[in-house]
Design an enzyme around this catalytic site. Structure first.
Site, PDB file in Angstrom:
ATOM      1  N   HIS A 170      45.850  28.794   5.654  1.00  0.00           N
ATOM      2  CA  HIS A 170      45.832  30.255   5.825  1.00  0.00           C
ATOM      3  C   HIS A 170      46.997  30.729   6.690  1.00  0.00           C
ATOM      4  CE1 HIS A 170      43.302  29.232   9.429  1.00  0.00           C
ATOM      5  NE2 HIS A 170      43.921  30.275   9.971  1.00  0.00           N
ATOM      6  N   ALA A 187      33.242  45.354  -2.799  1.00  0.00           N
ATOM      7  CA  ALA A 187      32.690  46.032  -1.621  1.00  0.00           C
ATOM      8  C   ALA A 187      32.512  45.061  -0.454  1.00  0.00           C
ATOM      9  CB  ALA A 187      31.356  46.691  -1.982  1.00  0.00           C
ATOM     10  N   ASN A 188      32.114  43.831  -0.753  1.00  0.00           N
ATOM     11  CA  ASN A 188      31.897  42.848   0.303  1.00  0.00           C
ATOM     12  C   ASN A 188      33.204  42.501   1.004  1.00  0.00           C
ATOM     13  OD1 ASN A 188      30.225  40.822   1.712  1.00  0.00           O
ATOM     14  ND2 ASN A 188      31.477  39.350   0.593  1.00  0.00           N
ATOM     15  N   THR A 189      34.262  42.277   0.245  1.00  0.00           N
ATOM     16  CA  THR A 189      35.559  41.950   0.838  1.00  0.00           C
ATOM     17  C   THR A 189      36.092  43.124   1.653  1.00  0.00           C
ATOM     18  OG1 THR A 189      36.087  40.380  -0.922  1.00  0.00           O
ATOM     19  CG2 THR A 189      37.935  41.289   0.338  1.00  0.00           C
ATOM     20  N   ALA A 238      37.034  47.837  -6.756  1.00  0.00           N
ATOM     21  CA  ALA A 238      36.283  47.833  -8.011  1.00  0.00           C
ATOM     22  C   ALA A 238      34.832  47.536  -7.685  1.00  0.00           C
ATOM     23  CB  ALA A 238      36.850  46.790  -8.976  1.00  0.00           C
ATOM     24  N   ASN A 240      30.447  49.245  -8.394  1.00  0.00           N
ATOM     25  CA  ASN A 240      29.566  50.230  -8.999  1.00  0.00           C
ATOM     26  C   ASN A 240      29.752  51.597  -8.342  1.00  0.00           C
ATOM     27  OD1 ASN A 240      26.624  51.621  -8.687  1.00  0.00           O
ATOM     28  ND2 ASN A 240      26.838  50.649 -10.695  1.00  0.00           N
ATOM     29  N   CYS A 279      28.565  47.271 -15.927  1.00  0.00           N
ATOM     30  CA  CYS A 279      27.108  47.268 -15.873  1.00  0.00           C
ATOM     31  C   CYS A 279      26.484  48.258 -16.849  1.00  0.00           C
ATOM     32  CB  CYS A 279      26.634  47.571 -14.454  1.00  0.00           C
ATOM     33  SG  CYS A 279      27.148  49.199 -13.859  1.00  0.00           S
ATOM     34  N   MET A 287      38.325  49.394 -11.598  1.00  0.00           N
ATOM     35  CA  MET A 287      39.626  49.110 -10.993  1.00  0.00           C
ATOM     36  C   MET A 287      40.745  49.869 -11.705  1.00  0.00           C
ATOM     37  SD  MET A 287      41.410  45.365 -10.325  1.00  0.00           S
ATOM     38  CE  MET A 287      41.943  45.112 -12.039  1.00  0.00           C
TER      39      MET A 287
END
Length: 307
Positions: A170, A187-189, A238, A240, A279, A287
């Protein structure tokens, strides 16, 4: 094994192209990663920041690698175009030559002294990537030779380091990159980056990037225009529709803009578009198209228009 004419294993001695990390995270839009690669390669070949003659660092083209999160890797294994393919266990594990003695240093222009085998180390790391994305050569500009793109994951971080003195992946990637493009950015990232978490290769790379890469990075310093006009981070969210309009999303984007700044030298967001999502829902969250993402990297005027 890779063909020397179609594989990149590090910067050559006679050119200093723009160094781009494409990060692929846990959204179904990750299946468009080959298209994002093609957009960056094509835009880089025509950008005044990536070609000679008033160019980015007196060199040409783009050097590109991919970081895939665990979820992103799942989607890379399900690409839709038959000409694009994620190849796995290509070489084995990233390798690096023996580290020079601590007092073996060389001066490099305006840079601080650094180990004299750093460039060789990085070339070995890229050449040894256990995965690579093979792009359909029929879809690439004729002048490019970048058909195989190295793909790094969390497993490579641990495989590379075995003992004291081994490179830390890294850190190597953080110091190497000019621009990091996260497309798609799930969303999590986004939440992890806004909070400064470092629990995988991608988030560690973003946390470890120098504020001024000219002070520590390998290779010649960027032109005076590049740090000011080119973004350091491009996000292509990107998710929902309900996740996109959630209050946390705007808060996290604001936190990243505060940390990096906006536009040139900072963060640029390729805003998601409204369409029928994977979905089945209809709404904003898809995106941005790959050409828009590439323009966010290379076009200062386009970047300014999105602030």
């Amino acid at each position: 094994m890779q063909n020397a004419e179609t594989t990149w294993t590090g910067d050559s001695d006679d050119e200093s192209p723009l160094r781009v990390i494409l990060a692929v995270t846990g959204s179904v839009a990750a299946i468009k990663a080959p298209d994002v690669c093609r957009g960056i390669i094509s835009a880089g070949g025509s950008s005044s920041f990536a070609v000679g003659g008033g160019g980015r660092r007196g060199g040409g083209g783009v050097r590109l690698c991919i970081i895939a999160t665990t979820a992103g890797l799942h989607f890379l294994r399900h690409l839709e175009s038959p000409g694009d393919l994620l190849e796995e266990a290509v070489v084995g594990v990233p390798q690096a030559p023996p580290v020079a003695a601590p007092n073996t240093m060389v001066a490099n222009g305006n840079h601080d002294d650094r180990p004299n085998d750093r460039g060789a180390e990085r070339k070995a790391i890229f050449a040894g990537a256990r995965r690579r994305l093979r792009l359909d050569p029929r879809t690439l500009p004729r002048e490019t030779n970048l058909v195989f793109v190295p793909v790094f994951t969390d497993a490579d971080e641990w495989a590379l380091w075995q003992r004291r003195g081994d490179p830390v992946l890294h850190i190597e990637l953080a110091q190497w990159a000019d621009v990091v493009v996260i497309a798609p950015c799930c969303a999590n990232t986004l939440a992890k980056l806004a909070l400064g978490l470092c629990d995988d290769l991608l988030t560690c790379v973003l946390r470890a990037r120098p504020k001024d890469r000219r002070a520590t990075a390998d290779g010649p310093p960027p032109s005076s225009l590049a740090p000011r006009l080119l973004p350091r981070l491009v996000l292509a969210p990107a998710m929902n529709s309900q996740m996109w309009v959630h209050p946390a999303t705007s808060e996290h984007l604001a936190a990243l803009r505060q940390h990096y700044g906006s536009g040139g030298g900072g963060v640029v967001v390729a805003t998601p578009v409204s369409k029928t999502l994977m979905c089945g829902d209809v709404g904003i969250g898809a995106m941005s198209d790959p050409d828009t993402i590439a323009r966010c990297v290379f076009s200062p005027a386009f970047v300014a228009s999105r602030m």
